[in-house]
Write a protein that holds these residues in place. Structure first.
Motif, PDB file in Angstrom:
ATOM      1  N   THR A  42      -5.988   5.302  -0.349  1.00  0.00           N
ATOM      2  CA  THR A  42      -7.050   4.327  -0.104  1.00  0.00           C
ATOM      3  C   THR A  42      -7.634   4.540   1.281  1.00  0.00           C
ATOM      4  O   THR A  42      -6.893   4.768   2.245  1.00  0.00           O
ATOM      5  N   LEU A  65       0.818  -1.207   0.000  1.00  0.00           N
ATOM      6  CA  LEU A  65       0.000   0.000   0.000  1.00  0.00           C
ATOM      7  C   LEU A  65       0.853   1.258   0.000  1.00  0.00           C
ATOM      8  O   LEU A  65       0.461   2.290  -0.554  1.00  0.00           O
ATOM      9  N   ILE A  98      -1.180   4.862  -3.903  1.00  0.00           N
ATOM     10  CA  ILE A  98      -2.606   5.012  -4.187  1.00  0.00           C
ATOM     11  C   ILE A  98      -3.316   5.348  -2.878  1.00  0.00           C
ATOM     12  O   ILE A  98      -3.260   4.580  -1.914  1.00  0.00           O
ATOM     13  N   THR A 115      -6.598   7.205  -7.766  1.00  0.00           N
ATOM     14  CA  THR A 115      -5.448   6.922  -8.628  1.00  0.00           C
ATOM     15  C   THR A 115      -5.080   8.178  -9.395  1.00  0.00           C
ATOM     16  O   THR A 115      -5.929   8.779 -10.065  1.00  0.00           O
ATOM     17  N   THR A 174     -10.577   4.385  -3.415  1.00  0.00           N
ATOM     18  CA  THR A 174      -9.211   4.581  -3.897  1.00  0.00           C
ATOM     19  C   THR A 174      -9.171   5.783  -4.826  1.00  0.00           C
ATOM     20  O   THR A 174     -10.129   6.054  -5.557  1.00  0.00           O
ATOM     21  N   THR A 188      -4.357   4.517   3.874  1.00  0.00           N
ATOM     22  CA  THR A 188      -2.956   4.369   3.478  1.00  0.00           C
ATOM     23  C   THR A 188      -2.215   5.700   3.641  1.00  0.00           C
ATOM     24  O   THR A 188      -2.845   6.766   3.709  1.00  0.00           O
TER      25      THR A 188
END
Length: 258
Positions: free
Chosen positions: A82, A75, A80, A173, A171, A95
């Motif tokens: 999250t 992670l 990313i 991105t 999430t 994360t």
């Protein structure tokens, strides 16, 4: 004498009874000892089983620690952002990449998602999370951050190993470079289309060429001289005054040098 004999017989009988009692107690003690021996063997067997279970649990703990370390490194390395939410949209885990993007800290664990002040323009975050819990479908949306970054925000239900829904996984991105490349490509395509359109228009509307001997011949000659530079008299022209002044017959190169 008779009395002594009777007393001895009585004592003998009492001794026999005492002996029988002692024998009975001895048998009971032997039986208890056997039971204790059996219990000791059972305890020893149980201790061996507990040792085996303890070693297995130790291996499971080590395996879980390695899996936890692998997951944490995964992670962290993916960069990313999250967030894991429960069914009440409370924060369960996040994360490190989500710290700066969503303005979240470790004290925000177990707080509602609506209490956050994220640095992304995502007004439909709460509504989409509730829709994912209701419809159990993947949600995807393009959002932008305050620093002009572009992100793909995806939501999916959090499923357990027993296929139970216990929350939502969100999430973000980063696709900023891809969007910039796409915009540059679109600008280049528009420029190429404009150039191609101008070229097609020029082919459809050609520039008319002046006719030899027309009045436009004199207007064309300076352009030909400008492109060719100053004209040097040849040997055939000699030093005749009319030819030196350019009053002689026009040359073919001047007529075709448009």
């Amino acid at each position: 004498m008779q009395t002594s004999i009777e007393e001895l017989e009585t004592s003998n009988e009492e001794l026999k009874a005492t002996n029988e009692e002692v024998m009975s107690m001895n048998e009971e003690l032997q039986s208890t000892n056997e039971e204790l021996e059996t219990s000791r063997e059972e305890l020893q067997s149980l201790n061996e089983e507990l040792s085996t279970v303890n070693s297995q649990l130790g291996e499971k703990v080590d395996q879980l620690e390695r899996m936890n370390d692998d997951m944490s490194n995964l992670l962290t390395s993916t960069q990313i952002a999250t967030i894991f939410l429960d069914t009440d949209l409370r924060i369960r885990f996040f994360t490190p990449a989500a710290t700066d993007l969503l303005n979240i800290i470790s004290a925000d664990i177990d707080r509602p998602l609506s209490d956050l002040a994220p640095r992304v323009q995502d007004e439909l975050l709460i509504a989409d999370a509730r829709a994912v819990l209701t419809d159990l479908r993947l949600s995807e949306r393009e959002v932008r951050s305050d620093k002009r970054g572009v992100f793909i925000r995806r939501m999916r239900p959090y499923r357990t190993s027993s296929n139970r829904i216990e929350g939502v996984v969100v999430t973000y991105t980063d696709i900023t470079r891809m969007v910039d490349a796409r915009e540059r490509l679109e600008r280049r395509e528009r420029q190429q289309a404009a150039v191609a359109s101008l070229g097609g228009h020029a082919r459809r509307c050609p520039i008319p060429r002046p006719v030899q001997g027309s009045r436009s011949q004199g207007a064309r000659k300076p352009w030909g001289r400008f492109r060719q530079g100053p004209r040097v008299p040849s040997r055939q022209e000699g030093s005749h005054p009319m030819r030196r002044r350019g009053l002689g017959r026009p040359q073919n190169s001047e007529l075709t040098d448009w």
